[in-house]
Design a protein around this motif. Structure first.
Motif, PDB file in Angstrom:
ATOM      1  N   ASP A  42       0.808  -1.223   0.000  1.00  0.00           N
ATOM      2  CA  ASP A  42       0.000   0.000   0.000  1.00  0.00           C
ATOM      3  C   ASP A  42       0.844   1.278   0.000  1.00  0.00           C
ATOM      4  O   ASP A  42       0.431   2.302  -0.556  1.00  0.00           O
ATOM      5  N   TYR A  43       2.017   1.232   0.619  1.00  0.00           N
ATOM      6  CA  TYR A  43       2.787   2.472   0.789  1.00  0.00           C
ATOM      7  C   TYR A  43       4.196   2.415   0.159  1.00  0.00           C
ATOM      8  O   TYR A  43       4.605   3.344  -0.531  1.00  0.00           O
ATOM      9  N   PHE A  44       4.925   1.320   0.440  1.00  0.00           N
ATOM     10  CA  PHE A  44       6.326   1.258   0.006  1.00  0.00           C
ATOM     11  C   PHE A  44       6.438   1.164  -1.519  1.00  0.00           C
ATOM     12  O   PHE A  44       7.213   1.909  -2.144  1.00  0.00           O
ATOM     13  N   ILE A  45       5.664   0.254  -2.115  1.00  0.00           N
ATOM     14  CA  ILE A  45       5.758   0.055  -3.574  1.00  0.00           C
ATOM     15  C   ILE A  45       5.304   1.296  -4.341  1.00  0.00           C
ATOM     16  O   ILE A  45       5.972   1.703  -5.306  1.00  0.00           O
ATOM     17  N   PRO A  46       4.177   1.958  -3.956  1.00  0.00           N
ATOM     18  CA  PRO A  46       3.818   3.197  -4.659  1.00  0.00           C
ATOM     19  C   PRO A  46       4.904   4.267  -4.567  1.00  0.00           C
ATOM     20  O   PRO A  46       5.165   4.975  -5.548  1.00  0.00           O
ATOM     21  N   MET A  47       5.539   4.378  -3.396  1.00  0.00           N
ATOM     22  CA  MET A  47       6.640   5.338  -3.256  1.00  0.00           C
ATOM     23  C   MET A  47       7.785   4.979  -4.203  1.00  0.00           C
ATOM     24  O   MET A  47       8.358   5.839  -4.883  1.00  0.00           O
ATOM     25  N   MET A  48       8.118   3.687  -4.269  1.00  0.00           N
ATOM     26  CA  MET A  48       9.210   3.229  -5.136  1.00  0.00           C
ATOM     27  C   MET A  48       8.881   3.486  -6.613  1.00  0.00           C
ATOM     28  O   MET A  48       9.745   3.895  -7.391  1.00  0.00           O
ATOM     29  N   LYS A  49       7.635   3.286  -6.987  1.00  0.00           N
ATOM     30  CA  LYS A  49       7.225   3.527  -8.377  1.00  0.00           C
ATOM     31  C   LYS A  49       7.292   5.017  -8.714  1.00  0.00           C
ATOM     32  O   LYS A  49       7.650   5.393  -9.837  1.00  0.00           O
ATOM     33  N   ARG A  50       6.974   5.870  -7.728  1.00  0.00           N
ATOM     34  CA  ARG A  50       7.096   7.314  -7.964  1.00  0.00           C
ATOM     35  C   ARG A  50       8.558   7.690  -8.221  1.00  0.00           C
ATOM     36  O   ARG A  50       8.869   8.495  -9.106  1.00  0.00           O
ATOM     37  N   LEU A  51       9.443   7.111  -7.420  1.00  0.00           N
ATOM     38  CA  LEU A  51      10.876   7.382  -7.610  1.00  0.00           C
ATOM     39  C   LEU A  51      11.340   6.870  -8.971  1.00  0.00           C
ATOM     40  O   LEU A  51      12.106   7.534  -9.678  1.00  0.00           O
ATOM     41  N   ALA A  52      10.883   5.680  -9.342  1.00  0.00           N
ATOM     42  CA  ALA A  52      11.305   5.081 -10.613  1.00  0.00           C
ATOM     43  C   ALA A  52      10.823   5.889 -11.816  1.00  0.00           C
ATOM     44  O   ALA A  52      11.439   5.851 -12.886  1.00  0.00           O
ATOM     45  N   ALA A  53       9.734   6.629 -11.623  1.00  0.00           N
ATOM     46  CA  ALA A  53       9.204   7.452 -12.716  1.00  0.00           C
ATOM     47  C   ALA A  53       9.585   8.921 -12.552  1.00  0.00           C
ATOM     48  O   ALA A  53       9.071   9.793 -13.269  1.00  0.00           O
ATOM     49  N   GLY A  54      10.479   9.205 -11.606  1.00  0.00           N
ATOM     50  CA  GLY A  54      10.847  10.589 -11.306  1.00  0.00           C
ATOM     51  C   GLY A  54      11.478  11.304 -12.488  1.00  0.00           C
ATOM     52  O   GLY A  54      12.164  10.702 -13.321  1.00  0.00           O
ATOM     53  N   GLU A  55      11.250  12.593 -12.539  1.00  0.00           N
ATOM     54  CA  GLU A  55      11.787  13.396 -13.635  1.00  0.00           C
ATOM     55  C   GLU A  55      13.306  13.505 -13.536  1.00  0.00           C
ATOM     56  O   GLU A  55      14.007  13.471 -14.550  1.00  0.00           O
ATOM     57  N   TRP A  56      13.806  13.642 -12.291  1.00  0.00           N
ATOM     58  CA  TRP A  56      15.248  13.747 -12.089  1.00  0.00           C
ATOM     59  C   TRP A  56      15.866  12.362 -11.976  1.00  0.00           C
ATOM     60  O   TRP A  56      15.302  11.454 -11.361  1.00  0.00           O
ATOM     61  N   PHE A  57      17.024  12.215 -12.578  1.00  0.00           N
ATOM     62  CA  PHE A  57      17.687  10.906 -12.575  1.00  0.00           C
ATOM     63  C   PHE A  57      18.017  10.445 -11.156  1.00  0.00           C
ATOM     64  O   PHE A  57      18.103   9.242 -10.890  1.00  0.00           O
ATOM     65  N   THR A  58      18.198  11.398 -10.220  1.00  0.00           N
ATOM     66  CA  THR A  58      18.552  11.022  -8.851  1.00  0.00           C
ATOM     67  C   THR A  58      17.481  10.131  -8.220  1.00  0.00           C
ATOM     68  O   THR A  58      17.797   9.185  -7.497  1.00  0.00           O
ATOM     69  N   ALA A  59      16.214  10.427  -8.499  1.00  0.00           N
ATOM     70  CA  ALA A  59      15.115   9.618  -7.968  1.00  0.00           C
ATOM     71  C   ALA A  59      15.171   8.211  -8.563  1.00  0.00           C
ATOM     72  O   ALA A  59      14.992   7.212  -7.855  1.00  0.00           O
ATOM     73  N   ARG A  60      15.435   8.118  -9.853  1.00  0.00           N
ATOM     74  CA  ARG A  60      15.460   6.811 -10.524  1.00  0.00           C
ATOM     75  C   ARG A  60      16.662   5.977 -10.051  1.00  0.00           C
ATOM     76  O   ARG A  60      16.565   4.758  -9.924  1.00  0.00           O
ATOM     77  N   VAL A  61      17.780   6.663  -9.794  1.00  0.00           N
ATOM     78  CA  VAL A  61      18.951   5.967  -9.240  1.00  0.00           C
ATOM     79  C   VAL A  61      18.599   5.343  -7.894  1.00  0.00           C
ATOM     80  O   VAL A  61      18.926   4.184  -7.607  1.00  0.00           O
ATOM     81  N   SER A  62      17.923   6.102  -7.042  1.00  0.00           N
ATOM     82  CA  SER A  62      17.551   5.605  -5.714  1.00  0.00           C
ATOM     83  C   SER A  62      16.563   4.456  -5.805  1.00  0.00           C
ATOM     84  O   SER A  62      16.639   3.499  -5.016  1.00  0.00           O
TER      85      SER A  62
END
Length: 587
Positions: free
Chosen positions: A124-144
């Motif tokens: 409910d919480y961890f995976i949606p957060m991870m998907k937001r990072l994976a789709a982040g505009e900045w590469f830093t989010a996708r790296v994380s």
């Protein structure tokens, strides 16, 4: 009124301190977060402290790093695992900052929290957060995001797992090399969480994509994880999926990639298992041993013994040994040094006959190498050859070279020989030592380099322990004591050092009759350094001799030294006198 204001105090102080211009004050405040949370209580920590930290716009990396670290252990302060999800928001923000160490710490904290969360909360919480990072505009989010999949994946249902694998593969094809590097690095964590069937399909597709990446740094990281993948897949699938890729990339255009292949090939061989399939990698390894780049040959040479250990001896002799001969005369001294550090270990693998016929000439050539590190590396592993070919052949073939190295112009080579002498002596026996090596041991005591003289003194002690006091009294002690008349004070000081080491080995009688008079005589030397060293030796001898000897010979000498004009002589003689007083009281 005071009771109402008291719980407000910690958060007010925190707000004040986090807005302060002094970075040290802000840091101290962050490091006290657990204390502040404890004062606020779990509910107010969730509703006030965590939102405040999320909105905190501090741009100092040191403060952000401290915050990322603190939040990783904050689960108990927000009410336990059922409320752990509130910590994801501030950490998600920290996963997007520019500074790498802050992001890495935030990812580590998220992984720690995710491991504690309930499965449904992860969905409910961890995976949606991870998907937001994976789709982040900045590469830093996708790296994380790449570092979080191994935590999230086990809790997901089948449909969600399919989506997560697709997202990870997309990250492996990201436009930014930094994201692909992160995906390659974290694949070894993600892969073990994936089902065996999907491992052979989806994960291997990801692996092959990374191995064909246009950036050499991505390919290097992919190669680094191939052995771990091989262990997960098992021998049969490794041969089918990983072996062809590794053989192909062993010819990569980048020498850095080939260098990493050299490091990983042995580990992959272990993962593959049965010997026939390992032999498929031999041609690739031979190419690496003969690579145009010295760095690749260095990496491959350093693994030659390990690689031969998992082959049958015949294959090692036929395919690997010719390369070893070439490397022993390589133009790069660092290649020869890397080979010398491991080649001695090939003797037990190849057996006595092959060692005598083919390895021994290589050892001899490396022992005469102009680069001292090569000679050092051979000397330090001589015992491995002794066990295979026997001491007689060693003495005939290698000992002349060893004797020559005992006078080497590089003091570190002489030092290595000295440290090997006691082992060699125990193997050769007393007679051979007396004939060939005895004079060398005395010669080292007069070396110009202190480290050599010190090692030679310890060598004399170890030889006395090996062959016994009677042998030492006949072959060592007289020659050592003769040096006390040497005009150079450093050599006279070496004699005192040897006496201090020999005394416990030789026993009370020899110490009193032969060694002690020399020390007493040295206490009257014209050089203060000799006199205070004599005092130190006398102190070390006191526990070894009878109290009457202390009273008649040692104490009078120390009393004289205690009135010496030199302050250091008086200091050490005073210490020695205190030791003698303690011994006399005990008696």
């Amino acid at each position: 009124m005071a009771v109402i204001e008291e719980p407000l105090y910690p958060i007010a102080v925190l707000i004040d301190e986090l807005k302060n211009e002094d970075i040290q004050l802000r840091l101290n405040s962050i490091r006290r977060l657990s204390t502040i949370a404890h004062a606020l209580g779990e509910e107010r920590t969730r509703k006030e402290l965590i939102p405040f930290l999320t909105e905190n716009n501090d741009d100092d990396d040191e403060v952000l790093l401290a915050m990322a670290e603190e939040l990783g252990v904050f689960v108990p302060y927000v009410g336990g695992v059922e409320h752990a999800n509130v910590l994801l928001t501030p950490l998600e923000a920290l996963c997007t900052v520019e500074e790498t160490c802050v992001r890495d710490k935030a990812v580590a904290s998220l992984c720690r929290i995710g491991d504690q969360m309930r499965e449904q909360d992860v969905v409910d919480y961890f995976i949606p957060m991870m998907k937001r990072l994976a789709a982040g505009e900045w590469f830093t989010a996708r790296v994380s995001a790449c570092g979080l999949f191994h935590v999230a994946y086990p809790s997901a249902l089948e449909a969600l797992k399919t989506e997560l694998r697709a997202i990870y593969r997309q990250l492996c094809r990201d436009d930014m090399p930094m994201v692909r590097r992160s995906a390659a690095t974290n694949l070894r964590k993600f892969a073990p969480t994936v089902e065996a069937m999907r491992l052979r399909t989806d994960i291997m597709c990801i692996f092959k994509d990374l191995m064909q990446d246009g950036q050499e740094s991505v390919r290097i990281l992919a190669v680094e994880g191939c052995a771990a993948l091989g262990k997960l897949l098992g021998p049969q699938d490794s041969v089918a999926h990983i072996l062809p890729v590794m053989v192909n990339i062993s010819q990569d255009k980048s020498w850095r990639v080939r260098c990493m292949v050299s490091h990983e090939l042995y580990e992959l061989c272990e993962a593959i298992g049965p010997e026939p399939t390992r032999s498929d990698l031999v041609p690739a390894y031979v190419r690496l041993l003969r690579d145009n780049e010295a760095e690749v040959r260095i990496a491959a040479a350093g693994k030659v013994t390990s690689f031969c250990r998992i082959l049958n001896p015949e294959l090692a002799i036929q395919r690997i040994l010719p390369c070893v001969k070439e490397l022993s005369s390589d133009s790069s001294q660092h290649v020869r040094s890397a080979l010398a550090s491991v080649i001695m270990g090939m003797a037990p693998i190849l057996g006595k006959d092959a060692t005598i016929e083919q390895l021994l000439p290589i050892f001899l050539s490396l022992l005469k190498d102009e680069f001292p590190d090569v000679r050092l590396n051979i000397i330090s592993k001589l015992d491995q050859v002794t066990q295979v070919i026997g001491i007689d052949l060693l003495s005939q073939s290698l000992l002349p070279a060893i004797v020559e190295l005992a006078e080497d112009r590089h003091w570190r080579v002489r030092l290595a020989i000295i440290e090997y002498i006691p082992l060699l002596s125990s193997q050769l026996g007393v007679r051979f030592f007396d004939d060939k090596l005895g004079a060398l041991c005395m010669q080292w005591l007069k070396d110009k380099v202190y480290s050599i003289r010190d090692a030679a003194a310890n060598n004399v002690r170890r030889l006395a322990e090996e062959f016994g006091p009677e042998w030492a009294m006949e072959h060592i002690v007289p020659q050592v004591l003769d040096m006390i008349n040497n005009p150079h004070y450093l050599y006279r000081m070496t004699v005192l050092h040897v006496i201090s080491l020999l005394a416990p080995v030789m026993g009370s009688d020899i110490t009193c009759s032969k060694l002690l008079p020399v020390v007493v005589s040295s206490s009257k030397d014209r050089v203060p350094n000799i006199r205070f060293n004599a005092a130190k030796v006398l102190q070390s001898v006191i526990p070894l001799v009878n109290h009457s000897v202390v009273e008649k010979s040692i104490r009078p000498c120390l009393v004289d030294l205690n009135e010496d004009p030199d302050v250091d002589v008086r200091f050490f003689s005073s210490q020695a006198l205190q030791s003698s007083d303690q011994v006399m009281v005990m008696c």
